[in-house]
Design a protein around this motif. Structure first.
Motif: not given
Ligand code: FAD
Ligand code: AMP
Lengths: 361, 287
Positions: A244, A284-286, A300-301, A303, A320-321, A337, A339, B13, B124, B127
């Motif tokens: 995000g 996170g998990q990995t 950060i969403s 997940a 988070n927005s 809002g 970030a 994934s 993945i 895992d």
């Molecule tokens: C086996 C496996 C293991 C994994 N291990 C990990 C792990 O260890 N750690 C990990 O983090 N992930 C891991 N993941 C990935 C995980 O599933 C998510 O895909 C990941 O955590 C999402 O990252 P994110 O929140 O940065 O991105 P996104 O899911 O894309 O989320 C972005 C967020 O930002 C928000 N946003 C957008 N613009 C703005 C803004 N201007 N201001 C504020 N908020 C905003 C959005 O609303 C959204 O909620 C793994 C996945 C699998 C399948």
């Protein structure tokens, strides 16, 4: 883990057959590296204690190590953290970790004393050893659990771990084999309180191997120079960013806030994959499991794979927005809002507040 | 020299979605890829082909649909590809998976002895990082997990030296062949295959093995029946009973002040902890 398995009837009361019922007690493998115990071992003793109390059995620590004073110190710590006894296998062969002698030693102990549950840390050593032991004993092993419980109907351990796909957890049982094995990552379970003066029994068992029979040799051990990995897992204050933030340049906003707080920085997996941050900073998990006093998550969403790594934080502030972002399901404070706008304001406000206060002391 | 690389076909994934109502995984239309961790294993194997002329066999256990993963491995330069597929394998946990794969590896080794089995660090989807060590244990191969580097191989003496990632450091290990290596991620980059490899891959006829073809000694140890672990429940993580407290403000600055006031009030001691931390980190910076 399988999908087919979920269609089986669940909750059925299983009389353990005699062979399995002979297995009693909860064991925790105490991981020692060069005389130093990995703290995950005490976290697991704390968790093992809870399971054992539910079952009405004892908790045992298991130490495989070269002879030395460190072992009795470790045994004392095991009691202090909740163990009732320690199985100690001492042999110079066990000076450095190698799969074969450790697998051999641990399986010997299991076959002789028959624990119903065996827990190990999900470290490189613990995972290597747990897989070998579970395969040798043909029993079930559940990796990277985030919660452990006892189902009293079946007297079996319910091991919960994140499952495939992003937002689900699954609970796994080992019904027809013993011991029931699980690994848990460092920092996932809380450190139990330490009771000074608590004592326990010690049982010494020999390894009965000869160095000449072991094919793999350790030529050298190169300690890591940068302790970065340890710092994130044990940091009290962490600021992290996610996708995000929009673009890599914005990650500086996370670093600026962290600098003002004396905090460590981290991020989600997509940031590691995109090269914004190094893999050692993934949370996170990995990545790393953290238990800070304050965790600020920006963009950060939330997940499940991220969530399981941060749930131990005392205070989670999420920016988070999207008001429906899953992170708000487990954060303590929700800022809906942008970030990119809010991080600099937070940085300035913390700077003003913390320095103003310092001057007044 | 003969090396076998275990690769798994996994759903991409990044494209998995969970059904918002039923909480089930929606796999339809999700493209599959080679488990990304397995590409580090494959590249390391291909380097042994460059260096020693090793023959590289890739092996996958999975449904018939797992065929594309193997096909994708060939143009990188793999020589042979075997798909282990049988209804008997359905529902395998890691113990049953390592049983089936090790049976097939033993069979492959009967025609041409194997020096090294490579696996990825983990998948993945599963895992677990359990299947590699499981195979090593079953086949009595020297087990080298989390390998970051192959330092040297002495073909004559059948010895190998590797760097293995341990907690807080790197172990330098020497062992004898045959061995099983699980490769750490980011240790190499998968190559672009040659035109020759691409042409050969296009014409290549995959080998498909059933449990019987693979010489699996005991089918009861395969699939659901051979799996000691049972998935009892799949569920969505519950939302906290206490919802996150919303923090708002007219301007970002006002919001920031409100947040700090709220957090410091709710967590007495936090401010002092932060100030101590800052004192420590500025000290660290100046020393
Ligand atoms: C086996 C496996 C293991 C994994 N291990 C990990 C792990 O260890 N750690 C990990 O983090 N992930 C891991 N993941 C990935 C995980 O599933 C998510 O895909 C990941 O955590 C999402 O990252 P994110 O929140 O940065 O991105 P996104 O899911 O894309 O989320 C972005 C967020 O930002 C928000 N946003 C957008 N613009 C703005 C803004 N201007 N201001 C504020 N908020 C905003 C959005 O609303 C959204 O909620 C793994 C996945 C699998 C399948
Ligand atoms: N079905 C499979 N077919 C081939 N190799 C597999 C399979 N499952 C796991 N592996 C190998 O074992 C490694 C660890 O898998 P896992 O235990 O699922 O994390 C993977 O990186 C693969 O190299």
């Amino acid at each position: 883990m399988t999908e087919q398995a979920t269609t089986r009837p669940a909750g059925r009361t299983v009389e353990l057959d005699e062979r399995l019922a002979a297995y009693k007690g909860v064991w925790v493998f105490i991981e020692m590296e060069r005389g130093h115990v990995h703290p995950v071992s005490w976290e697991l003793i704390g968790e093992g204690r809870k399971l054992a109390d539910r079952l009405g059995v004892d908790v045992w620590g298991v130490i495989l190590a070269p002879p030395g004073e460190a072992n009795m110190v470790a045994a004392g710590e095991a009691y202090a953290h909740g163990a009732d006894g320690v199985y100690l296998m001492e042999d110079p062969i066990l000076a450095d970790y190698r799969t074969v002698p450790f697998n051999n030693g641990l399986c010997t102990l299991v076959n002789q004393f028959k624990p119903e549950i065996l827990l190990l840390g999900a470290t490189t050593l613990g995972r290597d050893l747990a897989s070998a032991v579970a395969t040798t004993l043909a029993t079930g092993l559940t990796a990277d659990c985030t919660a452990l419980a006892i189902d009293l109907d079946t007297r079996s351990m319910a091991a919960t771990r994140p499952t495939f796909g992003g937002s689900l957890l699954c609970t796994i049982h080992t019904l027809k084999a013993r011991p029931q094995m699980a690994t848990v990552r460092p920092r996932v379970m809380a450190m139990p309180p330490r009771t000074a003066g608590r004592t326990g029994r010690i049982v010494n068992v020999p390894l009965n191997m000869r160095e000449d029979d072991i094919i793999t040799k350790v030529l050298d051990y190169i300690p890591d120079r940068d302790q970065e990995q340890a710092q994130l897992a044990f940091a009290d204050f962490i600021v992290a960013g996610g996708r995000g933030l929009g673009k890599v340049e914005n990650f500086r906003l996370v670093e600026d806030l962290a600098a003002v707080l004396g905090a460590e920085v981290g991020g989600t997996r997509p940031l590691v994959q995109g090269g914004w941050i190094g893999a050692e900073r993934q949370i996170g998990q990995t990545g790393k499991t953290i238990r800070p006093k304050l965790y600020i998550a920006a963009g950060i969403s939330g997940a499940i794979q991220h969530r399981v790594g941060v749930e131990g934080a005392d205070c989670i502030v999420a920016i988070n927005s999207d008001p429906n972002a899953p992170i708000f399901d487990f954060a303590h404070y929700a800022i809906v809002g942008d970030a990119v706008k809010i991080l600099p304001a937070l940085t300035e406000a913390f700077r003003a507040r913390l320095s103003a206060n310092r001057k007044s002391i | 020299m003969h090396v076998v690389v275990c690769i798994k076909q996994v759903p991409d994934s990044a494209q998995i979605r969970v059904h918002p109502v039923t909480n089930t995984i929606m796999r339809q239309g999700v493209p599959t890829i080679i488990n990304p961790y397995d590409l580090f294993a494959l590249e390391e194997a291909l380097r042994l082909k460059d260096q020693f002329g090793a023959k590289v066999t890739v092996l996958t256990m999975g449904p018939k649909m797992a065929d594309p993963a193997l096909r994708k491995a060939l143009p990188f330069g793999a020589d042979e590809a075997i798909l282990l597929t049988d209804r008997a394998f359905a529902g395998s946990d890691t113990l049953a998976t390592s049983y089936a794969l090790s049976s097939a590896i033993a069979k492959i080794g009967q025609t041409e002895p194997i020096d090294i089995v490579f696996c990825g660090k983990q998948t993945i989807d599963g895992d677990t990082a359990q299947v590699g060590p499981g195979i090593a244990t079953r086949l009595n191969l020297q087990q080298l997990t989390y390998v970051s580097k192959i330092v040297s191989i002495d073909k004559g003496a059948r010895q190998i030296v590797v760097h293995r990632r341990a907690e807080g450091g790197v172990q330098v290990l020497r062992t004898s062949l045959p061995c099983l290596i699980t490769m750490l991620e980011d240790t190499n980059h998968i190559r672009f295959g040659t035109m020759d490899d691409a042409f050969r891959a296009a014409r290549y006829q995959l080998t498909e093995w059933s449990a019987t073809d693979a010489g699996v000694p005991d089918v009861a140890q395969c699939g659901l029946r051979g799996s000691p672990t049972v998935v009892k429940k799949v569920f969505a993580p519950s939302a906290k009973t206490v919802k996150a407290s919303p923090i708002a403000g007219e301007t970002p600055d006002a919001l920031a002040k409100t947040l700090i006031d709220t957090v410091f009030t709710a967590h007495p001691g936090l401010q002092e902890d932060l100030e101590n931390q800052i004192a420590i980190s500025t000290q660290g910076a100046s020393s």
